[in-house]
Design a protein around this motif. Structure first.
Motif, PDB file in Angstrom:
ATOM      1  N   ALA A  33       0.839  -1.202   0.000  1.00 24.41           N
ATOM      2  CA  ALA A  33       0.000   0.000   0.000  1.00 24.41           C
ATOM      3  C   ALA A  33       0.872   1.250   0.000  1.00 24.41           C
ATOM      4  O   ALA A  33       0.621   2.200  -0.759  1.00 24.41           O
ATOM      5  CB  ALA A  33      -0.935  -0.002   1.205  1.00 24.41           C
ATOM      6  N   ASN A  34       1.905   1.267   0.825  1.00 26.49           N
ATOM      7  CA  ASN A  34       2.803   2.423   0.888  1.00 26.49           C
ATOM      8  C   ASN A  34       3.585   2.593  -0.407  1.00 26.49           C
ATOM      9  O   ASN A  34       3.762   3.711  -0.888  1.00 26.49           O
ATOM     10  CB  ASN A  34       3.764   2.294   2.072  1.00 26.49           C
ATOM     11  CG  ASN A  34       3.048   2.424   3.388  1.00 26.49           C
ATOM     12  OD1 ASN A  34       1.971   3.004   3.479  1.00 26.49           O
ATOM     13  ND2 ASN A  34       3.641   1.864   4.430  1.00 26.49           N
ATOM     14  N   THR A  35       4.061   1.496  -0.979  1.00 26.71           N
ATOM     15  CA  THR A  35       4.787   1.559  -2.252  1.00 26.71           C
ATOM     16  C   THR A  35       3.922   2.181  -3.336  1.00 26.71           C
ATOM     17  O   THR A  35       4.372   3.050  -4.089  1.00 26.71           O
ATOM     18  CB  THR A  35       5.244   0.147  -2.686  1.00 26.71           C
ATOM     19  OG1 THR A  35       6.125  -0.365  -1.682  1.00 26.71           O
ATOM     20  CG2 THR A  35       5.944   0.167  -4.034  1.00 26.71           C
ATOM     21  N   ASP A  36       2.672   1.761  -3.411  1.00 24.43           N
ATOM     22  CA  ASP A  36       1.754   2.294  -4.416  1.00 24.43           C
ATOM     23  C   ASP A  36       1.446   3.765  -4.153  1.00 24.43           C
ATOM     24  O   ASP A  36       1.391   4.579  -5.089  1.00 24.43           O
ATOM     25  CB  ASP A  36       0.473   1.468  -4.449  1.00 24.43           C
ATOM     26  CG  ASP A  36      -0.172   1.457  -5.815  1.00 24.43           C
ATOM     27  OD1 ASP A  36       0.540   1.631  -6.829  1.00 24.43           O
ATOM     28  OD2 ASP A  36      -1.401   1.271  -5.881  1.00 24.43           O
ATOM     29  N   ALA A  37       1.272   4.143  -2.901  1.00 22.53           N
ATOM     30  CA  ALA A  37       1.004   5.538  -2.561  1.00 22.53           C
ATOM     31  C   ALA A  37       2.180   6.431  -2.956  1.00 22.53           C
ATOM     32  O   ALA A  37       1.983   7.528  -3.505  1.00 22.53           O
ATOM     33  CB  ALA A  37       0.708   5.665  -1.070  1.00 22.53           C
ATOM     34  N   VAL A  38       3.398   5.969  -2.708  1.00 18.30           N
ATOM     35  CA  VAL A  38       4.586   6.736  -3.086  1.00 18.30           C
ATOM     36  C   VAL A  38       4.659   6.876  -4.602  1.00 18.30           C
ATOM     37  O   VAL A  38       4.929   7.963  -5.128  1.00 18.30           O
ATOM     38  CB  VAL A  38       5.872   6.083  -2.517  1.00 18.30           C
ATOM     39  CG1 VAL A  38       7.127   6.681  -3.132  1.00 18.30           C
ATOM     40  CG2 VAL A  38       5.895   6.213  -1.003  1.00 18.30           C
ATOM     41  N   ARG A  39       4.382   5.802  -5.341  1.00 17.35           N
ATOM     42  CA  ARG A  39       4.399   5.869  -6.817  1.00 17.35           C
ATOM     43  C   ARG A  39       3.370   6.869  -7.322  1.00 17.35           C
ATOM     44  O   ARG A  39       3.642   7.660  -8.221  1.00 17.35           O
ATOM     45  CB  ARG A  39       4.122   4.499  -7.422  1.00 17.35           C
ATOM     46  CG  ARG A  39       5.290   3.578  -7.349  1.00 17.35           C
ATOM     47  CD  ARG A  39       4.981   2.271  -8.044  1.00 17.35           C
ATOM     48  NE  ARG A  39       6.085   1.347  -7.824  1.00 17.35           N
ATOM     49  CZ  ARG A  39       6.013   0.062  -8.015  1.00 17.35           C
ATOM     50  NH1 ARG A  39       4.908  -0.509  -8.438  1.00 17.35           N
ATOM     51  NH2 ARG A  39       7.060  -0.707  -7.784  1.00 17.35           N
ATOM     52  N   ARG A  40       2.167   6.840  -6.769  1.00 12.83           N
ATOM     53  CA  ARG A  40       1.121   7.784  -7.185  1.00 12.83           C
ATOM     54  C   ARG A  40       1.544   9.217  -6.874  1.00 12.83           C
ATOM     55  O   ARG A  40       1.362  10.120  -7.687  1.00 12.83           O
ATOM     56  CB  ARG A  40      -0.207   7.465  -6.511  1.00 12.83           C
ATOM     57  CG  ARG A  40      -0.900   6.237  -7.068  1.00 12.83           C
ATOM     58  CD  ARG A  40      -2.339   6.106  -6.575  1.00 12.83           C
ATOM     59  NE  ARG A  40      -2.535   6.297  -5.146  1.00 12.83           N
ATOM     60  CZ  ARG A  40      -2.427   5.346  -4.227  1.00 12.83           C
ATOM     61  NH1 ARG A  40      -2.119   4.106  -4.584  1.00 12.83           N
ATOM     62  NH2 ARG A  40      -2.630   5.617  -2.947  1.00 12.83           N
ATOM     63  N   HIS A  41       2.130   9.410  -5.708  1.00 12.94           N
ATOM     64  CA  HIS A  41       2.571  10.754  -5.321  1.00 12.94           C
ATOM     65  C   HIS A  41       3.651  11.272  -6.271  1.00 12.94           C
ATOM     66  O   HIS A  41       3.634  12.439  -6.692  1.00 12.94           O
ATOM     67  CB  HIS A  41       3.108  10.739  -3.883  1.00 12.94           C
ATOM     68  CG  HIS A  41       3.661  12.049  -3.451  1.00 12.94           C
ATOM     69  ND1 HIS A  41       2.873  13.123  -3.136  1.00 12.94           N
ATOM     70  CD2 HIS A  41       4.951  12.457  -3.285  1.00 12.94           C
ATOM     71  CE1 HIS A  41       3.629  14.138  -2.801  1.00 12.94           C
ATOM     72  NE2 HIS A  41       4.904  13.764  -2.887  1.00 12.94           N
ATOM     73  N   ARG A  42       4.587  10.424  -6.619  1.00 13.80           N
ATOM     74  CA  ARG A  42       5.688  10.853  -7.506  1.00 13.80           C
ATOM     75  C   ARG A  42       5.229  11.121  -8.933  1.00 13.80           C
ATOM     76  O   ARG A  42       5.885  11.852  -9.668  1.00 13.80           O
ATOM     77  CB  ARG A  42       6.800   9.813  -7.495  1.00 13.80           C
ATOM     78  CG  ARG A  42       7.543   9.793  -6.183  1.00 13.80           C
ATOM     79  CD  ARG A  42       8.645   8.785  -6.161  1.00 13.80           C
ATOM     80  NE  ARG A  42       9.361   8.846  -4.880  1.00 13.80           N
ATOM     81  CZ  ARG A  42      10.119   7.901  -4.417  1.00 13.80           C
ATOM     82  NH1 ARG A  42      10.302   6.785  -5.111  1.00 13.80           N
ATOM     83  NH2 ARG A  42      10.719   8.033  -3.258  1.00 13.80           N
ATOM     84  N   ARG A  43       4.112  10.520  -9.332  1.00 13.68           N
ATOM     85  CA  ARG A  43       3.584  10.748 -10.689  1.00 13.68           C
ATOM     86  C   ARG A  43       2.810  12.060 -10.806  1.00 13.68           C
ATOM     87  O   ARG A  43       2.560  12.530 -11.901  1.00 13.68           O
ATOM     88  CB  ARG A  43       2.688   9.589 -11.111  1.00 13.68           C
ATOM     89  CG  ARG A  43       3.449   8.384 -11.572  1.00 13.68           C
ATOM     90  CD  ARG A  43       2.543   7.412 -12.292  1.00 13.68           C
ATOM     91  NE  ARG A  43       1.467   6.983 -11.410  1.00 13.68           N
ATOM     92  CZ  ARG A  43       1.231   5.721 -11.072  1.00 13.68           C
ATOM     93  NH1 ARG A  43       1.975   4.777 -11.553  1.00 13.68           N
ATOM     94  NH2 ARG A  43       0.242   5.428 -10.262  1.00 13.68           N
ATOM     95  N   ARG A  44       2.413  12.633  -9.673  1.00 11.19           N
ATOM     96  CA  ARG A  44       1.645  13.867  -9.713  1.00 11.19           C
ATOM     97  C   ARG A  44       2.523  14.998 -10.237  1.00 11.19           C
ATOM     98  O   ARG A  44       3.690  15.115  -9.891  1.00 11.19           O
ATOM     99  CB  ARG A  44       1.166  14.250  -8.312  1.00 11.19           C
ATOM    100  CG  ARG A  44       0.086  13.372  -7.801  1.00 11.19           C
ATOM    101  CD  ARG A  44      -0.420  13.920  -6.470  1.00 11.19           C
ATOM    102  NE  ARG A  44      -1.214  12.902  -5.823  1.00 11.19           N
ATOM    103  CZ  ARG A  44      -1.221  12.642  -4.546  1.00 11.19           C
ATOM    104  NH1 ARG A  44      -0.452  13.349  -3.726  1.00 11.19           N
ATOM    105  NH2 ARG A  44      -1.976  11.706  -4.045  1.00 11.19           N
ATOM    106  N   PRO A  45       1.907  15.872 -11.042  1.00 14.28           N
ATOM    107  CA  PRO A  45       2.678  17.036 -11.515  1.00 14.28           C
ATOM    108  C   PRO A  45       3.003  17.963 -10.348  1.00 14.28           C
ATOM    109  O   PRO A  45       2.172  18.167  -9.462  1.00 14.28           O
ATOM    110  CB  PRO A  45       1.750  17.711 -12.510  1.00 14.28           C
ATOM    111  CG  PRO A  45       0.409  17.088 -12.334  1.00 14.28           C
ATOM    112  CD  PRO A  45       0.565  15.843 -11.561  1.00 14.28           C
ATOM    113  N   GLN A  46       4.183  18.494 -10.350  1.00 15.47           N
ATOM    114  CA  GLN A  46       4.624  19.377  -9.258  1.00 15.47           C
ATOM    115  C   GLN A  46       4.257  20.805  -9.514  1.00 15.47           C
ATOM    116  O   GLN A  46       4.222  21.411 -10.438  1.00 15.47           O
ATOM    117  CB  GLN A  46       6.132  19.265  -9.046  1.00 15.47           C
ATOM    118  CG  GLN A  46       6.564  17.871  -8.673  1.00 15.47           C
ATOM    119  CD  GLN A  46       5.971  17.374  -7.365  1.00 15.47           C
ATOM    120  OE1 GLN A  46       5.746  18.136  -6.447  1.00 15.47           O
ATOM    121  NE2 GLN A  46       5.663  16.097  -7.282  1.00 15.47           N
TER     122      GLN A  46
END
Length: 167
Positions: free
Chosen positions: A154-167
């Motif tokens: 769950a944490n791995t997926d959350a980090v991946r989703r967060h990193r894909r968001r535009p900054q």
């Protein structure tokens, strides 16, 4: 719960590449399968059964899950009966104790999946939502909304989703 927990372990043993006769025997002992000695032929039959169980966890609807469990029951479960052997509380058996280990494994997992599916109203069985994982699980959480096999996925997926968001 023994049957559904054993089903989870067998499905994951088969899919993660750790299927060995010793590992299988240990899993059977851990899940209270009596006389768990497994020959090469029995191991392969149980492995084929584990492959047949995976679609129960991958089902996309209640109806599909019920159809899949019914097929397992038809092929794996015999006459259902209550027993109190070894001073245990009354519980169901789906195959006589005298049957071979692969028949008993099929019966206990098919029966366990059926009971769990009924109790969970066709929900609470799944595979990890992390695309690189796909570990099967039975959701026994309070709210029944589990999507990942463990907190790490769950944490791995959350980090991946967060990193894909535009900054």
């Amino acid at each position: 719960m023994v049957g559904v927990r054993l089903a989870v372990v067998l499905v994951n043993l088969e899919s993660d590449g750790s299927w060995l006769p010793e590992t299988l025997e240990e899993a059977l002992r851990d899940h209270q399968i009596r006389r768990p000695h497994v020959t090469g032929s029995a191991s392969e039959q149980i492995r084929a059964w584990a492959k047949r169980m995976r679609p129960v966890f991958e089902a996309s609807s209640r109806a599909e899950r019920c159809r899949t469990v019914n097929a397992l029951l038809a092929d794996g479960a015999g006459s259902v009966y209550l027993t109190t052997h070894d001073d245990l509380r009354p519980h169901l058996h789906f195959a006589p104790d005298g049957r071979d280990v692969q028949s008993r494994v099929k019966a206990v997992t098919a029966g366990g999946l059926a009971i769990f599916t009924m109790e969970a109203e066709g929900e609470r069985l799944g595979v990890c939502a992390l695309s690189s994982c796909r570990t099967a699980f039975a959701d026994t959480s309070r709210n029944g909304r589990r999507a990942y096999c463990c907190a790490r996925c769950a944490n791995t997926d959350a980090v991946r989703r967060h990193r894909r968001r535009p900054q």
